[in-house]
Motif scaffolding. Structure first.
Motif, PDB file in Angstrom:
ATOM      1  N   PHE A  18       0.843  -1.196   0.000  1.00  0.00           N
ATOM      2  CA  PHE A  18       0.000   0.000   0.000  1.00  0.00           C
ATOM      3  C   PHE A  18       0.883   1.253   0.000  1.00  0.00           C
ATOM      4  N   ALA A  19       1.893   1.275   0.868  1.00  0.00           N
ATOM      5  CA  ALA A  19       2.770   2.433   0.987  1.00  0.00           C
ATOM      6  C   ALA A  19       3.544   2.690  -0.302  1.00  0.00           C
ATOM      7  N   VAL A  20       4.012   1.642  -0.959  1.00  0.00           N
ATOM      8  CA  VAL A  20       4.768   1.798  -2.205  1.00  0.00           C
ATOM      9  C   VAL A  20       3.897   2.458  -3.274  1.00  0.00           C
ATOM     10  N   CYS A  21       2.663   1.987  -3.398  1.00  0.00           N
ATOM     11  CA  CYS A  21       1.775   2.577  -4.393  1.00  0.00           C
ATOM     12  C   CYS A  21       1.514   4.053  -4.099  1.00  0.00           C
ATOM     13  N   MET A  22       1.237   4.379  -2.843  1.00  0.00           N
ATOM     14  CA  MET A  22       0.918   5.762  -2.498  1.00  0.00           C
ATOM     15  C   MET A  22       2.132   6.672  -2.610  1.00  0.00           C
ATOM     16  N   ALA A  23       3.336   6.146  -2.389  1.00  0.00           N
ATOM     17  CA  ALA A  23       4.546   6.963  -2.544  1.00  0.00           C
ATOM     18  C   ALA A  23       4.670   7.481  -3.964  1.00  0.00           C
ATOM     19  N   GLY A  24       4.266   6.668  -4.930  1.00  0.00           N
ATOM     20  CA  GLY A  24       4.349   7.102  -6.318  1.00  0.00           C
ATOM     21  C   GLY A  24       3.465   8.286  -6.630  1.00  0.00           C
ATOM     22  N   THR A  25       2.374   8.460  -5.877  1.00  0.00           N
ATOM     23  CA  THR A  25       1.446   9.547  -6.171  1.00  0.00           C
ATOM     24  C   THR A  25       1.998  10.913  -5.769  1.00  0.00           C
ATOM     25  N   THR A  26       2.912  10.966  -4.812  1.00  0.00           N
ATOM     26  CA  THR A  26       3.505  12.241  -4.383  1.00  0.00           C
ATOM     27  C   THR A  26       4.955  12.390  -4.831  1.00  0.00           C
ATOM     28  N   LEU A  27       5.473  11.427  -5.551  1.00  0.00           N
ATOM     29  CA  LEU A  27       6.870  11.463  -5.985  1.00  0.00           C
ATOM     30  C   LEU A  27       7.222  12.736  -6.772  1.00  0.00           C
ATOM     31  N   PRO A  28       6.329  13.262  -7.642  1.00  0.00           N
ATOM     32  CA  PRO A  28       6.720  14.447  -8.426  1.00  0.00           C
ATOM     33  C   PRO A  28       6.725  15.755  -7.640  1.00  0.00           C
ATOM     34  N   THR A  29       6.241  15.764  -6.395  1.00  0.00           N
ATOM     35  CA  THR A  29       6.014  17.018  -5.665  1.00  0.00           C
ATOM     36  C   THR A  29       7.227  17.950  -5.641  1.00  0.00           C
ATOM     37  N   PRO A  30       8.422  17.521  -5.222  1.00  0.00           N
ATOM     38  CA  PRO A  30       9.552  18.456  -5.205  1.00  0.00           C
ATOM     39  C   PRO A  30      10.184  18.681  -6.575  1.00  0.00           C
ATOM     40  N   LEU A  31       9.635  18.037  -7.600  1.00  0.00           N
ATOM     41  CA  LEU A  31      10.213  18.127  -8.942  1.00  0.00           C
ATOM     42  C   LEU A  31       9.468  19.105  -9.843  1.00  0.00           C
ATOM     43  N   TYR A  32       8.344  19.640  -9.384  1.00  0.00           N
ATOM     44  CA  TYR A  32       7.548  20.501 -10.260  1.00  0.00           C
ATOM     45  C   TYR A  32       8.322  21.731 -10.719  1.00  0.00           C
TER      46      TYR A  32
END
Length: 403
Positions: A18-32
């Motif tokens: 569950f955690a691995v999947c959800m980590a992918g959803t916020t991965l781009p945050t500091p990259l915008y």
């Protein structure tokens, strides 16, 4: 005892997936910010790219929020991992804005399949009598995973090569490992039906759920709205107003809100479910006030405090909301009811975030943030007053510990 240990191991492994999947959803945050420099788009576009994810989540929850009740938990979660992998591939292949939209939409599909099904799956894998602990494992995996995404991406972007590629390559490897774990875990739905029996659903609630759903939905909406603004525009605020251009710091600030949410969820057991909802609303209000101060006086300390206090409030309110809704739901409707709660929560992520993006052009990021804070403060204050009055009416007769 050994049997319970093995059962908890499976429950924990499901939480890790569950955690691995959800980590992918916020991965781009500091990259915008890096994507803005590369593709040349505005802050409004950042918020729309972010919100596309929420629309993907809501769409899946409405179309297939009850799918795991019919076809089983594992098939739905495997499809979720497939969408997560496809999202990572989109970001790895990104040569323009369209790839970012596609990646965020696919990420939303993955989260939409996971939010209800994975939450129920973790709870069902727990041994008998372990519902409270399993609920914490599920909600902590959700929020902890969301926090790990920006932290991992920020660290890799700042201190490793290929900042726009390496985070997604690492996540793709984690998704592959998660698929292997999921194939090993058992199915928990005894009587499965064909996929053709799954029908799109309008948000609806069994009668016994409705009395607890209202306050749960209000608290979830406000908490997720705060997280939405934090994850979409706080990196830009840190860079533009505070001259913080370190991607690891930006990722850490966002991650703190999600980690604080996990701590707030853990505190529900001691505070009690009924009290956690109004206390969570009060902490959310304090977090909004701190964020207003950070925007007004450009202070990094207030941003950090806002993440910690607001995140704790979100955790208190959200775990209590999820526990109350899950306890009140019939077993054969539990995933669909939880999915309905997440529809409300993700509406909080999408609509206010786009509103902030629209207002950023005419009145600036600070002004847009203050308008958002004022609206959310009114909403959470109204909810808090309602919950306190409800608590005073019910506590003498119905007080009980958190589920």
């Amino acid at each position: 005892m050994d049997g319970d240990r093995g059962t908890w191991r499976k429950c924990s492994l499901a939480g890790a997936v569950f955690a691995v999947c959800m980590a992918g959803t916020t991965l781009p945050t500091p990259l915008y910010g890096l994507y803005q420099d590369k593709f040349g788009f505005s802050e409004l576009t950042v918020t729309v790219v972010y919100a596309v994810y929420a629309f993907g989540v809501i769409g899946v929850l409405l179309l297939a929020g009850n799918a795991s009740d019919a076809v089983g938990r594992r098939p739905v979660l495997l499809w979720g991992l497939a969408f997560a992998a496809a999202s990572a591939v989109c970001f790895l292949s990104a040569t323009g804005l369209g790839w970012l939209y596609a990646g965020r939409l696919l990420s939303g599909f993955a989260a939409g399949l996971f939010t209800g099904a994975a939450t129920v799956y973790v709870i069902e894998l727990a041994p008998h009598g372990g519902g409270s602990r399993a609920t914490f494992v599920a909600t902590a995996a959700n929020m902890g995973g969301l926090g790990c995404g920006p932290l991992l991406a920020g660290l890799l972007a700042q201190y490793a090569a290929w900042p726009l590629y390496l985070p997604f390559a690492v996540h793709l490897a984690l998704v592959a490992a998660s698929a292997a774990v999921l194939l090993w875990l058992p199915e928990t739905v005894a009587e499965r039906r064909a996929l053709s029996t799954v029908r799109p659903q309008r948000p609806s609630l069994p009668p016994q759920v409705r009395p607890v759903f209202g306050p749960a939905a209000i608290a979830s909406f406000v908490g997720f709205a705060l997280f939405g603004v934090f994850t979409s525009v706080s990196p830009a605020f840190l860079a533009e107003s505070l001259d913080v251009d370190n991607h690891a710091v930006s990722g850490l600030v966002v991650a703190l809100a999600f980690f604080a949410s996990t701590a707030g969820q853990l505190a529900v057991t001691r505070v009690g479910m009924e009290r956690s909802l109004p206390l969570g609303c009060a902490a959310l209000l304090a977090g909004l006030a701190l964020l207003a101060g950070a925007l007004r006086w450009d202070l990094l300390l207030l941003v950090v405090l806002s993440a910690l206090v607001g995140g704790t409030g979100q955790g208190l309110a959200f775990r209590a909301a999820l526990g109350a809704v899950a306890e009140a739901s019939p077993p054969d409707h539990r995933a669909s009811v939880i999915s309905t709660l997440f529809v409300v929560a993700y509406a909080g992520i999408s609509v206010p975030v786009i509103g902030v993006g629209v207002l950023t052009g005419p009145i600036g990021l600070e002004g847009a943030g203050l308008v958002f804070i004022a609206v959310m403060a009114v909403l959470v204050s109204t909810a808090g007053v309602y919950l306190v009055r409800r608590l005073r009416r019910t506590t003498p007769e119905h007080a009980r510990p958190a589920p």
